[in-house]
Design a protein around this motif. Structure first.
Motif, short mmCIF file in Angstrom:
data_model
loop_
_atom_site.label_atom_id
_atom_site.label_comp_id
_atom_site.label_asym_id
_atom_site.label_seq_id
_atom_site.Cartn_x
_atom_site.Cartn_y
_atom_site.Cartn_z
N PHE A 191 3.20 -7.57 -8.49
CA PHE A 191 2.38 -8.59 -9.15
C PHE A 191 1.96 -9.70 -8.18
CE2 PHE A 191 4.35 -6.47 -12.73
CZ PHE A 191 3.24 -6.21 -13.49
N SER A 192 1.81 -9.32 -6.92
CA SER A 192 1.25 -10.24 -5.94
C SER A 192 -0.20 -9.85 -5.72
CB SER A 192 2.02 -10.15 -4.62
OG SER A 192 1.79 -8.88 -4.01
N LEU A 242 5.26 -5.10 0.14
CA LEU A 242 5.49 -5.65 -1.20
C LEU A 242 6.93 -6.15 -1.29
CD1 LEU A 242 3.69 -2.91 -3.32
CD2 LEU A 242 2.78 -5.13 -2.57
N ASP A 243 7.17 -7.09 -2.18
CA ASP A 243 8.49 -7.70 -2.33
C ASP A 243 9.19 -7.17 -3.57
OD1 ASP A 243 10.74 -9.29 -2.33
OD2 ASP A 243 9.67 -11.12 -2.90
N THR A 303 -1.83 11.42 -7.46
CA THR A 303 -2.26 10.71 -6.26
C THR A 303 -1.69 9.30 -6.27
OG1 THR A 303 -4.33 11.96 -6.31
CG2 THR A 303 -4.28 10.01 -4.90
N ALA A 304 -1.31 8.81 -5.08
CA ALA A 304 -0.80 7.44 -4.96
C ALA A 304 -1.32 6.82 -3.68
CB ALA A 304 0.72 7.42 -4.96
N VAL A 305 -1.46 5.50 -3.72
CA VAL A 305 -1.77 4.71 -2.54
C VAL A 305 -0.59 3.77 -2.35
CG1 VAL A 305 -3.30 2.97 -1.55
CG2 VAL A 305 -4.26 4.88 -2.83
N VAL A 306 0.06 3.86 -1.20
CA VAL A 306 1.27 3.07 -0.95
C VAL A 306 1.14 2.31 0.37
CG1 VAL A 306 2.74 4.65 -2.26
CG2 VAL A 306 2.51 4.96 0.21
N PRO A 307 1.83 1.17 0.46
CA PRO A 307 1.79 0.38 1.69
C PRO A 307 2.94 0.77 2.62
CG PRO A 307 2.97 -0.84 0.05
CD PRO A 307 2.55 0.45 -0.60
N GLN A 308 2.91 0.17 3.80
CA GLN A 308 4.06 0.31 4.68
C GLN A 308 5.23 -0.45 4.08
OE1 GLN A 308 1.31 -1.54 5.51
NE2 GLN A 308 1.90 -3.33 6.71
N LYS A 309 6.42 -0.07 4.48
CA LYS A 309 7.63 -0.71 3.98
C LYS A 309 7.60 -2.20 4.31
CE LYS A 309 12.52 0.29 3.55
NZ LYS A 309 12.47 0.34 2.12
N GLY A 310 8.00 -3.01 3.35
CA GLY A 310 8.05 -4.44 3.54
C GLY A 310 6.78 -5.18 3.15
N LEU A 333 -2.84 -5.84 -4.98
CA LEU A 333 -4.19 -5.47 -5.41
C LEU A 333 -5.05 -4.98 -4.24
CD1 LEU A 333 -4.85 -8.21 -8.08
CD2 LEU A 333 -4.28 -5.80 -8.45
N LYS A 334 -4.65 -5.31 -3.02
CA LYS A 334 -5.34 -4.78 -1.84
C LYS A 334 -5.19 -3.26 -1.80
CE LYS A 334 -5.68 -7.06 2.05
NZ LYS A 334 -7.04 -7.55 2.06
N LEU A 335 -4.07 -2.74 -2.30
CA LEU A 335 -3.87 -1.29 -2.37
C LEU A 335 -4.84 -0.67 -3.37
CD1 LEU A 335 0.01 -1.34 -2.42
CD2 LEU A 335 -1.43 -0.64 -0.50
#
Length: 169
Positions: free
Chosen positions: A10-11, A115-116, A106-113, A15-17
């Motif tokens: 919820f940051s 998101l909090d 399908t998923a879009v995920v960030p690098q570790k760290g 939403l950039k993802l």
């Protein structure tokens, strides 16, 4: 219609993802499912008042809502729906059932760290996503890309395309 799972804390950053997913599938109308991992309460008294809708409502800040509206405004042509789902399971099988119910592949995920997920009521969903989703797009943001989420604006015809976008909000 393609459904894409996007983890959220919820940051505005999360939403950039979603914006990346919309750019990636710019030729299609997609449904975005923002998933928030939530540790369900263990005590009877806490469980009695458990309401996923209330939890999501409390987690959404004004800043998050503004950024979400900007995202919709920018990509309204490509958005079928945006919804928020709490994942309250504990293991891979529960997550597989969760994604099967939502029909997400399908998923879009960030690098570790990025998101909090450090609060006691949540946990990092990335291992479950990586194990159970067949098509994963891993995004590595540079530090300078993490700032303001959206700058381009579209205005023509927005209200005619928004009828189902806010499902779950």
């Amino acid at each position: 219609m393609k459904k894409i799972l996007v983890p959220t804390d919820f940051s505005v950053r999360s939403l950039k993802l979603a914006a990346y997913a919309l750019k990636l599938y710019h030729q299609e109308i997609i449904d975005i499912i923002l998933v928030y991992p939530y540790r369900i309460p263990l005590s009877d008294s806490e469980l009695y008042g458990f309401s996923p809708r209330r939890i999501v409502s409390e987690l959404k800040s004004e800043e998050f809502l503004r950024a979400r509206n900007e995202l919709v405004h920018r990509f309204y042509v490509n958005i079928g729906t945006i919804q928020v789902e709490l994942f309250t399971g504990l293991n891979s099988l529960a997550f597989q059932n969760f994604t099967d119910r939502l029909k997400v592949r399908t998923a879009v995920v960030p690098q570790k760290g990025f998101l909090d997920f450090s609060q006691s009521t949540t946990f990092d969903p990335l291992p479950l996503i990586q194990k159970n989703i067949p098509e994963i797009h891993r995004i590595c943001f540079k530090q300078e890309e993490v700032g303001e989420p959206f700058t381009e604006q579209r205005t023509k015809g927005i209200f005619s395309s928004l009828k189902n976008v806010f499902q779950g909000f």
